[in-house]
Scaffold this active site. Structure first.
Site, PDB file in Angstrom:
ATOM      1  N   THR A 105      32.056 -34.907   5.289  1.00  0.00           N
ATOM      2  CA  THR A 105      30.729 -34.450   5.698  1.00  0.00           C
ATOM      3  C   THR A 105      30.450 -33.248   5.072  1.00  0.00           C
ATOM      4  O   THR A 105      30.404 -32.363   5.778  1.00  0.00           O
ATOM      5  CB  THR A 105      30.460 -34.422   7.255  1.00  0.00           C
ATOM      6  OG1 THR A 105      31.776 -33.401   7.631  1.00  0.00           O
ATOM      7  CG2 THR A 105      30.894 -35.676   7.853  1.00  0.00           C
ATOM      8  N   THR A 142      35.499 -34.354  10.621  1.00  0.00           N
ATOM      9  CA  THR A 142      35.080 -33.164  11.288  1.00  0.00           C
ATOM     10  C   THR A 142      33.650 -33.277  11.504  1.00  0.00           C
ATOM     11  O   THR A 142      32.719 -33.497  10.498  1.00  0.00           O
ATOM     12  CB  THR A 142      35.256 -31.846  10.536  1.00  0.00           C
ATOM     13  OG1 THR A 142      36.687 -31.609  10.277  1.00  0.00           O
ATOM     14  CG2 THR A 142      34.963 -30.557  11.107  1.00  0.00           C
ATOM     15  N   ARG A 176      43.918 -32.702  10.943  1.00  0.00           N
ATOM     16  CA  ARG A 176      44.407 -31.189  10.605  1.00  0.00           C
ATOM     17  C   ARG A 176      45.250 -30.989   9.612  1.00  0.00           C
ATOM     18  O   ARG A 176      46.091 -30.310   9.774  1.00  0.00           O
ATOM     19  CB  ARG A 176      44.843 -30.731  12.005  1.00  0.00           C
ATOM     20  CG  ARG A 176      44.216 -30.713  13.229  1.00  0.00           C
ATOM     21  CD  ARG A 176      44.981 -30.480  14.537  1.00  0.00           C
ATOM     22  NE  ARG A 176      44.572 -29.394  15.289  1.00  0.00           N
ATOM     23  CZ  ARG A 176      45.049 -28.939  16.445  1.00  0.00           C
ATOM     24  NH1 ARG A 176      46.155 -29.770  16.937  1.00  0.00           N
ATOM     25  NH2 ARG A 176      44.841 -28.003  16.928  1.00  0.00           N
ATOM     26  N   LYS A 229      38.113 -29.318  17.346  1.00  0.00           N
ATOM     27  CA  LYS A 229      38.245 -28.963  15.722  1.00  0.00           C
ATOM     28  C   LYS A 229      37.347 -27.925  15.300  1.00  0.00           C
ATOM     29  O   LYS A 229      37.674 -26.988  14.528  1.00  0.00           O
ATOM     30  CB  LYS A 229      38.041 -30.320  15.166  1.00  0.00           C
ATOM     31  CG  LYS A 229      37.969 -30.510  13.795  1.00  0.00           C
ATOM     32  CD  LYS A 229      39.372 -30.055  13.087  1.00  0.00           C
ATOM     33  CE  LYS A 229      38.983 -29.846  11.421  1.00  0.00           C
ATOM     34  NZ  LYS A 229      40.449 -29.434  10.944  1.00  0.00           N
ATOM     35  N   ASN A 233      38.644 -23.645  13.509  1.00  0.00           N
ATOM     36  CA  ASN A 233      38.013 -23.271  12.378  1.00  0.00           C
ATOM     37  C   ASN A 233      37.258 -22.029  12.409  1.00  0.00           C
ATOM     38  O   ASN A 233      37.321 -20.840  12.054  1.00  0.00           O
ATOM     39  CB  ASN A 233      37.733 -24.040  11.434  1.00  0.00           C
ATOM     40  CG  ASN A 233      38.653 -24.884  10.713  1.00  0.00           C
ATOM     41  OD1 ASN A 233      40.038 -24.487  10.964  1.00  0.00           O
ATOM     42  ND2 ASN A 233      38.455 -25.881  10.298  1.00  0.00           N
ATOM     43  N   ARG A 236      39.267 -19.051  13.345  1.00  0.00           N
ATOM     44  CA  ARG A 236      40.006 -18.235  12.165  1.00  0.00           C
ATOM     45  C   ARG A 236      38.911 -17.637  11.374  1.00  0.00           C
ATOM     46  O   ARG A 236      39.366 -16.571  11.215  1.00  0.00           O
ATOM     47  CB  ARG A 236      40.604 -19.528  11.540  1.00  0.00           C
ATOM     48  CG  ARG A 236      41.421 -18.962  10.277  1.00  0.00           C
ATOM     49  CD  ARG A 236      42.196 -20.155   9.566  1.00  0.00           C
ATOM     50  NE  ARG A 236      42.849 -19.591   8.104  1.00  0.00           N
ATOM     51  CZ  ARG A 236      43.974 -18.954   8.055  1.00  0.00           C
ATOM     52  NH1 ARG A 236      44.698 -18.688   9.325  1.00  0.00           N
ATOM     53  NH2 ARG A 236      44.463 -18.747   6.889  1.00  0.00           N
ATOM     54  N   CYS A 287      36.437 -25.901   4.884  1.00  0.00           N
ATOM     55  CA  CYS A 287      36.384 -25.938   6.438  1.00  0.00           C
ATOM     56  C   CYS A 287      35.821 -24.773   6.996  1.00  0.00           C
ATOM     57  O   CYS A 287      34.765 -24.925   7.703  1.00  0.00           O
ATOM     58  CB  CYS A 287      37.922 -25.712   6.681  1.00  0.00           C
ATOM     59  SG  CYS A 287      38.791 -26.969   6.106  1.00  0.00           S
ATOM     60  N   LYS A 290      31.976 -24.074   6.836  1.00  0.00           N
ATOM     61  CA  LYS A 290      30.781 -24.934   7.773  1.00  0.00           C
ATOM     62  C   LYS A 290      31.231 -25.177   9.143  1.00  0.00           C
ATOM     63  O   LYS A 290      30.179 -25.673   9.813  1.00  0.00           O
ATOM     64  CB  LYS A 290      30.821 -26.413   6.833  1.00  0.00           C
ATOM     65  CG  LYS A 290      32.028 -27.296   7.045  1.00  0.00           C
ATOM     66  CD  LYS A 290      32.057 -28.606   6.539  1.00  0.00           C
ATOM     67  CE  LYS A 290      33.031 -29.809   6.594  1.00  0.00           C
ATOM     68  NZ  LYS A 290      33.912 -29.428   7.657  1.00  0.00           N
ATOM     69  N   ARG A 366      36.333 -25.009  -4.074  1.00  0.00           N
ATOM     70  CA  ARG A 366      34.864 -25.196  -2.953  1.00  0.00           C
ATOM     71  C   ARG A 366      34.469 -24.075  -2.411  1.00  0.00           C
ATOM     72  O   ARG A 366      35.215 -23.421  -1.607  1.00  0.00           O
ATOM     73  CB  ARG A 366      35.595 -26.308  -1.850  1.00  0.00           C
ATOM     74  CG  ARG A 366      35.424 -27.889  -2.465  1.00  0.00           C
ATOM     75  CD  ARG A 366      36.001 -28.824  -1.725  1.00  0.00           C
ATOM     76  NE  ARG A 366      37.426 -28.623  -1.620  1.00  0.00           N
ATOM     77  CZ  ARG A 366      38.130 -29.758  -1.240  1.00  0.00           C
ATOM     78  NH1 ARG A 366      37.539 -30.727  -0.461  1.00  0.00           N
ATOM     79  NH2 ARG A 366      39.466 -29.505  -1.341  1.00  0.00           N
ATOM     80  N   ARG A 445      42.010  -8.185  -2.951  1.00  0.00           N
ATOM     81  CA  ARG A 445      43.024  -8.902  -2.314  1.00  0.00           C
ATOM     82  C   ARG A 445      44.370  -8.025  -2.208  1.00  0.00           C
ATOM     83  O   ARG A 445      45.294  -8.768  -1.936  1.00  0.00           O
ATOM     84  CB  ARG A 445      43.185 -10.249  -2.772  1.00  0.00           C
ATOM     85  CG  ARG A 445      42.117 -11.421  -3.113  1.00  0.00           C
ATOM     86  CD  ARG A 445      41.729 -11.844  -1.502  1.00  0.00           C
ATOM     87  NE  ARG A 445      40.605 -12.818  -1.836  1.00  0.00           N
ATOM     88  CZ  ARG A 445      39.875 -13.196  -0.902  1.00  0.00           C
ATOM     89  NH1 ARG A 445      40.275 -13.134   0.384  1.00  0.00           N
ATOM     90  NH2 ARG A 445      39.063 -14.170  -1.260  1.00  0.00           N
TER      91      ARG A 445
END
Ligand code: SAJ
Length: 476
Positions: A105, A142, A176, A229, A233, A236, A287, A290, A366, A445
């Protein structure tokens, strides 16, 4: 009663998986490998973009990119045993006891953050048209909380004339899996299984138990499964935003966020630990950017009139998204400031971006945060070169094969992805290649030692490095 119909039908023997992607393929292979089930069909639309997968899968070959330990061998085994085959004939769904849908999706567009459910809804319609009493339908994609008991149930009932919870079982069991460890994740992660009612939850538990090794089924309602679900995320993303905000504060206060992180992380013991993640140049992927918005839409649709929340305050989770999406802008400002210190206006400056992938040591691009950064630079007239050892290409963005080529003549070098090879960049080399007295290095980083560059005359900026960002320029 549904339980009577299920008892009459007996245990699940024939399974279908709709969507032969990085979720559906390992799921189908594991169902097929289980002695519990006699036959598994993988359903794939014979579309121009993905139809090629059908023949590949029927040869036991995996169409997935990148290393997936054990997957190709497993596919070859279950195809040879006649336990798995792939087809675009959705009428075969009629023969089955259970079907799962793993259809992605993606975003329609980033502006209104509305997911594109069209492919998933087409899959659900295909199931509805071939639904028979006693079947189990499970959504693995998801989805916005409320979808399973809402629009998905509606489509299935409309297409079949049957009633969910009376004639067929319906559940949500979110995937997952992470690329590179698909089979291991399905076998070892605990599996959230949420039915629209108890009977559906039990039937879906019967489907997933055989493929779990160390993982356990965690039963709950379908909507709780959808929230689990999306929230896992969201949390996180929130943790990353929390350390990103701390990094911005540390820069402003002239201290090193990594010292603070080490200090806080040293708090050990039951319940006192802190989930200190890592600050960085931004958050990408399919993930985290969105799933927060799925959760927000869910509470707006399901709980709008009942939600009690501080008046006028924004959602903490959406604010976290805004902070993470700000990081590429912060990287742009660091780069601009450093170039000004070097006496170089952005217009016409050459900036080398090291790392286009959204994730360290990955080729996955992505929603890469490097893209808005590059757009800001180009908007100010800078010339941008991009290097990434894992990314072969990206629409509209030339990716140069070597660091040398990217850095040659550059006024600034900006590290955007934490690819391990960027830990061993040689400052002397970069300076030589840049042909500048005071080249700029911006570390997104925490990959390089600031002093190794500053002592050569570089102008250094680093996320969270308030202790170094205002350093004295060494006349090289
Ligand atoms: N990131 C940070 N700081 C961190 C961790 C990540 O800036 O401390 C950035 C990364 O650079 C990247 C983005 O966040 O741009 C996402 O990184 P990720 O490690 O979360 O990777 P994803 O997007 O592949 O997340 C997936 C999710 N798995 C599933 O949805 C099944 C997520 O739930 C997992 O926690 C994550 O993998 C994982 O742990 O590998």
């Amino acid at each position: 009663m549904l339980s009577d119909i299920l008892k009459k039908r007996g245990p699940i023997k024939k399974v279908g998986v709709l969507g032969m992607g990085y979720v559906g393929i390992p799921a189908a292979a594991l169902f097929a490998d289980s002695p519990q089930f006699d036959k598994v069909y993988g359903f794939q639309r014979d579309s121009p973009s993905s139809g090629y997968k059908i023949a590949m899968l029927n040869r036991g070959e995996s169409p997935l990119k990148g290393e997936e330990p054990g997957l190709e061998e497993l596919l070859t085994k279950v195809v040879a045993a006649g336990k798995f085959s792939c087809t675009s004939d959705f009428s075969k769904i009629r023969e089955l006891d259970a079907v799962t849908l793993s259809i992605q999706t993606p975003f329609l567009n980033k502006e209104d953050l509305l997911p594109d459910f069209s492919a998933l809804f087409e899959g659900i319609r295909n199931v509805g048209r071939n639904l028979s009493p006693g079947m189990l339908v499970v959504l693995e994609s998801t989805i916005t909380p409320g979808t399973t008991t809402g629009v998905a149930r509606g489509i299935l009932e409309q297409e079949s004339g049957l009633v969910a919870g009376r004639d067929f079982a319906l559940a949500h069991a979110p995937e997952r899996v992470m690329v590179g460890r698909l089979l291991r994740n399905i076998r070892e992660h605990d599996r959230i299984v949420g039915g629209i009612d108890e009977t559906s939850t039990r039937r879906a538990t019967e489907l997933y138990t055989p493929v779990l090794t160390t993982g356990k089924v965690i039963p709950m309602t379908a909507t709780a499964a959808e929230v689990t679900k999306t929230a896992e995320n969201t949390f996180r993303d929130l943790q990353i935003a929390a350390i990103n905000e701390l990094a911005l504060y540390c820069e402003a206060m002239g201290i090193n966020v990594y010292d603070v992180r080490t200090g806080i992380d040293s708090l050990k013991g039951e319940g006192t630990t802190r989930a200190m993640l890592w600050p960085g140049a931004g958050v990408g992927g399919h993930c985290l950017p969105k799933d927060t918005y799925h959760l927000e839409r869910g509470v707006q649709q399901l709980g709008k009139d009942l939600l009690d929340y501080p008046a006028g305050e924004p959602s903490l989770y959406v604010l976290a998204r805004r902070i993470n999406d700000f990081m590429p802008t912060h990287m742009f400002r660091l780069t601009k400031e450093a170039l000004e210190r070097a006496g170089r206006p952005l217009k016409g400056a050459k900036v080398a971006v090291l790392g286009w992938a959204f994730l360290a040591n990955s080729d996955d691009t992505r929603n890469t945060p490097a893209e808005p950064f590059r757009d800001l630079l180009i908007g100010e007239g800078a010339v941008v070169s991009v290097h990434d050892p894992y990314v072969a290409g990206y629409p509209g963005v030339p990716i140069v094969p070597s660091v040398e080529e990217a850095v040659r003549g550059a006024d600034a070098v900006v590290i955007f992805a934490g690819h391990h090879q960027y830990r061993t960049l040689v400052p002397q080399e970069l300076k030589r290649l840049s042909c500048k007295k005071h080249p700029v290095i911006v570390d997104g980083r925490n990959m390089v030692d600031p002093d190794a560059y500053i002592r050569l005359g570089f102008i250094y900026k680093g996320i969270g490095r308030g202790d170094k960002n205002g350093h004295v320029i060494v006349e090289g």
